[in-house]
Write an enzyme that holds these catalytic residues in place. Structure first.
Site, PDB file in Angstrom:
ATOM      1  N   GLY A 259       0.829  -1.208   0.000  1.00 44.22           N
ATOM      2  CA  GLY A 259       0.000   0.000   0.000  1.00 44.22           C
ATOM      3  C   GLY A 259       0.860   1.253   0.000  1.00 44.22           C
TER       4      GLY A 259
ATOM      5  CG  ASN B  18       0.465   1.258   4.818  1.00 40.92           C
ATOM      6  OD1 ASN B  18       0.016   1.964   5.729  1.00 40.92           O
ATOM      7  ND2 ASN B  18       0.235   1.548   3.537  1.00 40.92           N
TER       8      ASN B  18
ATOM      9  CB  SER C 159      -7.056   1.071  12.891  1.00 43.80           C
ATOM     10  OG  SER C 159      -7.932   2.154  13.147  1.00 43.80           O
TER      11      SER C 159
ATOM     12  CE1 TYR D  59      -9.504  -0.515   8.724  1.00 41.26           C
ATOM     13  CE2 TYR D  59     -10.294   0.990  10.426  1.00 41.26           C
ATOM     14  CZ  TYR D  59      -9.296   0.574   9.567  1.00 41.26           C
ATOM     15  OH  TYR D  59      -8.095   1.233   9.525  1.00 41.26           O
TER      16      TYR D  59
ATOM     17  CB  ALA E 221     -10.316  -6.621   9.768  1.00 42.64           C
TER      18      ALA E 221
ATOM     19  CB  ILE F  21      -3.605   9.381   9.598  1.00 45.00           C
ATOM     20  CG1 ILE F  21      -3.144   8.532  10.807  1.00 45.00           C
ATOM     21  CG2 ILE F  21      -2.411   9.942   8.823  1.00 45.00           C
ATOM     22  CD1 ILE F  21      -2.273   9.232  11.810  1.00 45.00           C
TER      23      ILE F  21
HETATM   24  N1  LIG Z   1      -6.001   7.378   7.656  1.00 45.30           N
HETATM   25  C1  LIG Z   1      -6.345   6.996   8.863  1.00 45.30           C
HETATM   26  O1  LIG Z   1      -6.945   7.769   9.612  1.00 45.30           O
HETATM   27  C2  LIG Z   1      -5.967   5.618   9.368  1.00 45.30           C
HETATM   28  C3  LIG Z   1      -6.165   5.372  10.733  1.00 45.30           C
HETATM   29  C4  LIG Z   1      -5.828   4.131  11.243  1.00 45.30           C
HETATM   30  C5  LIG Z   1      -5.303   3.148  10.425  1.00 45.30           C
HETATM   31  N2  LIG Z   1      -5.135   3.408   9.082  1.00 45.30           N
HETATM   32  C6  LIG Z   1      -4.562   2.321   8.270  1.00 45.30           C
HETATM   33  O2  LIG Z   1      -3.414   2.818   7.623  1.00 45.30           O
HETATM   34  C7  LIG Z   1      -3.163   2.055   6.444  1.00 45.30           C
HETATM   35  C8  LIG Z   1      -2.912   2.994   5.273  1.00 45.30           C
HETATM   36  O3  LIG Z   1      -4.105   3.724   5.014  1.00 45.30           O
HETATM   37  P1  LIG Z   1      -4.124   5.235   4.507  1.00 45.30           P
HETATM   38  O4  LIG Z   1      -4.808   6.030   5.522  1.00 45.30           O
HETATM   39  O5  LIG Z   1      -2.797   5.642   4.038  1.00 45.30           O
HETATM   40  O6  LIG Z   1      -5.166   5.125   3.291  1.00 45.30           O
HETATM   41  P2  LIG Z   1      -4.915   4.980   1.715  1.00 45.30           P
HETATM   42  O7  LIG Z   1      -4.304   6.215   1.181  1.00 45.30           O
HETATM   43  O8  LIG Z   1      -6.237   4.535   1.156  1.00 45.30           O
HETATM   44  O9  LIG Z   1      -3.865   3.808   1.605  1.00 45.30           O
HETATM   45  C9  LIG Z   1      -4.189   2.445   1.563  1.00 45.30           C
HETATM   46  C10 LIG Z   1      -3.265   1.775   0.564  1.00 45.30           C
HETATM   47  O10 LIG Z   1      -3.470   0.365   0.623  1.00 45.30           O
HETATM   48  C11 LIG Z   1      -3.524  -0.140  -0.705  1.00 45.30           C
HETATM   49  N3  LIG Z   1      -4.353  -1.330  -0.684  1.00 45.30           N
HETATM   50  C12 LIG Z   1      -5.610  -1.467  -0.180  1.00 45.30           C
HETATM   51  N4  LIG Z   1      -6.054  -2.723  -0.369  1.00 45.30           N
HETATM   52  C13 LIG Z   1      -5.045  -3.392  -1.004  1.00 45.30           C
HETATM   53  C14 LIG Z   1      -4.893  -4.719  -1.491  1.00 45.30           C
HETATM   54  N5  LIG Z   1      -5.871  -5.629  -1.376  1.00 45.30           N
HETATM   55  N6  LIG Z   1      -3.731  -5.059  -2.091  1.00 45.30           N
HETATM   56  C15 LIG Z   1      -2.731  -4.160  -2.236  1.00 45.30           C
HETATM   57  N7  LIG Z   1      -2.818  -2.895  -1.797  1.00 45.30           N
HETATM   58  C16 LIG Z   1      -3.968  -2.518  -1.194  1.00 45.30           C
HETATM   59  C17 LIG Z   1      -4.133   0.992  -1.547  1.00 45.30           C
HETATM   60  O11 LIG Z   1      -3.696   0.949  -2.896  1.00 45.30           O
HETATM   61  P3  LIG Z   1      -4.620   0.327  -4.056  1.00 45.30           P
HETATM   62  O12 LIG Z   1      -6.000   0.856  -3.863  1.00 45.30           O
HETATM   63  O13 LIG Z   1      -3.972   0.797  -5.320  1.00 45.30           O
HETATM   64  O14 LIG Z   1      -4.527  -1.154  -3.887  1.00 45.30           O
HETATM   65  C18 LIG Z   1      -3.546   2.226  -0.865  1.00 45.30           C
HETATM   66  O15 LIG Z   1      -2.327   2.623  -1.447  1.00 45.30           O
HETATM   67  C19 LIG Z   1      -4.374   1.126   6.263  1.00 45.30           C
HETATM   68  O16 LIG Z   1      -4.057  -0.164   6.730  1.00 45.30           O
HETATM   69  C20 LIG Z   1      -5.428   1.781   7.156  1.00 45.30           C
HETATM   70  O17 LIG Z   1      -6.379   0.852   7.612  1.00 45.30           O
HETATM   71  C21 LIG Z   1      -5.450   4.614   8.551  1.00 45.30           C
END
Ligand SMILES: NC(=O)c1ccc[n+]([C@@H]2O[C@H](COP(=O)([O-])OP(=O)(O)OC[C@H]3O[C@@H](n4cnc5c(N)ncnc54)[C@H](OP(=O)(O)O)[C@@H]3O)[C@@H](O)[C@H]2O)c1
Length: 241
Positions: free
Chosen positions: A8, A79, A134, A145, A148, A178
């Site tokens: 990711g 990630n 998370s 979510y 998971a 974030i």
């Molecule tokens: N933002 C927040 O507030 C927050 C808070 C707590 C935890 N998180 C966690 O942080 C991590 C990163 O999230 P983010 O906030 O940076 O959001 P994001 O910008 O949507 O990033 C998620 C990334 O994961 C990739 N991805 C999703 N499903 C995938 C799959 N099946 N195979 C390969 N790649 C996959 C997506 O790329 P593609 O769509 O191109 O596959 C994307 O680049 C996640 O695990 C999320 O649950 C985020």
């Protein structure tokens, strides 16, 4: 030179993690499903960052990607993920509920388990696996979510024990809210944002760089005796005990 894999890594938190490692002189592979997003990010971050597109929750795609992934991996950052309920509407009937739960389990649990299992023989002694969970795993409100992510944290305890004999650590970073990622898509309102900020002790949203800094630390020699742990990065929104 260390070899890093960030799943990711094309957007948001993963991109900031890839950038932080690249700035330190490491070789970084970023993965994700969207080839264009990965290529754009790799071009922006420079020659030490290489994009490889595959769906981390699909066993066949993970296996097929192995030829392109590094022969030695010093740091694996699981990630990839997100809340697949966002924007998906209300599930209809039990079949819909099952599909919605499976989507979150695939995106968050299977993605980490499959990539880690596939790369296990390549994980270098003294290395690190860091998986992104998370705050949702520790408080209610996000159903499948949060469940998971809680499963990812439970699984991390198992891999910490398995990897320990090779001096490889396995830890979790659990972010709070974030900003500047694609996570919420169009779902963040000013009211909800204000409510999330009000829960913190420091009155601000987290940034992808906040998470990147924590991952860098967990992947550094300074953290070599930290394993099987969850590190909360949420501005004090939830006490991580
Ligand atoms: N933002 C927040 O507030 C927050 C808070 C707590 C935890 N998180 C966690 O942080 C991590 C990163 O999230 P983010 O906030 O940076 O959001 P994001 O910008 O949507 O990033 C998620 C990334 O994961 C990739 N991805 C999703 N499903 C995938 C799959 N099946 N195979 C390969 N790649 C996959 C997506 O790329 P593609 O769509 O191109 O596959 C994307 O680049 C996640 O695990 C999320 O649950 C985020």
């Amino acid at each position: 030179m260390r070899q890093i894999v960030v799943t990711g890594g094309g957007t948001g938190i993963g991109r900031a993690i890839a950038e932080a490692f690249a700035e330190r002189g490491d070789q970084v592979v970023i993965t994700g499903r969207r080839k264009e997003a990965l290529e754009e990010t790799a071009e922006r971050l420079g020659a030490s960052v290489r994009p490889i597109a595959f769906d981390a929750s699909d066993p066949e795609q993970v296996e097929a990607a192995l030829d392109s992934l590094p022969a030695r991996v010093d740091v694996l950052v699981n990630n990839a993920g997100g809340n697949t309920d966002i924007g998906a509407g209300t599930p209809s009937g039990l079949a819909g509920v099952a599909a919605a739960w499976r989507a979150n389990l695939d995106a968050n649990v299977l993605s980490a388990v499959l990539v880690t299992t596939a790369l296990r023989p390549r994980l270098a002694a003294g290395g690190a696996v860091v998986s992104v969970s998370s705050i949702a795993a520790h408080r209610g409100g996000s159903g499948s979510y949060g469940s998971a992510k809680a499963a990812v944290e439970a699984w991390n305890l198992t891999i910490a024990q398995e990897l320990g004999k090779d001096r490889i650590t396995a830890n979790i970073v659990a972010p709070g809210y974030i900003e500047s990622t694609e996570f919420f898509r169009d779902g963040m309102t000013p009211e909800r944002r204000a409510a999330l900020l009000a829960q913190t002790a420091n009155g601000r949203a987290g940034t992808p760089q906040d998470i990147a800094g924590t991952v860098l630390f967990l992947a550094s020699p300074a953290a070599s005796h930290i394993t099987g742990q969850t590190l909360h990065v949420n501005g004090g929104a939830l006490a991580g005990r």
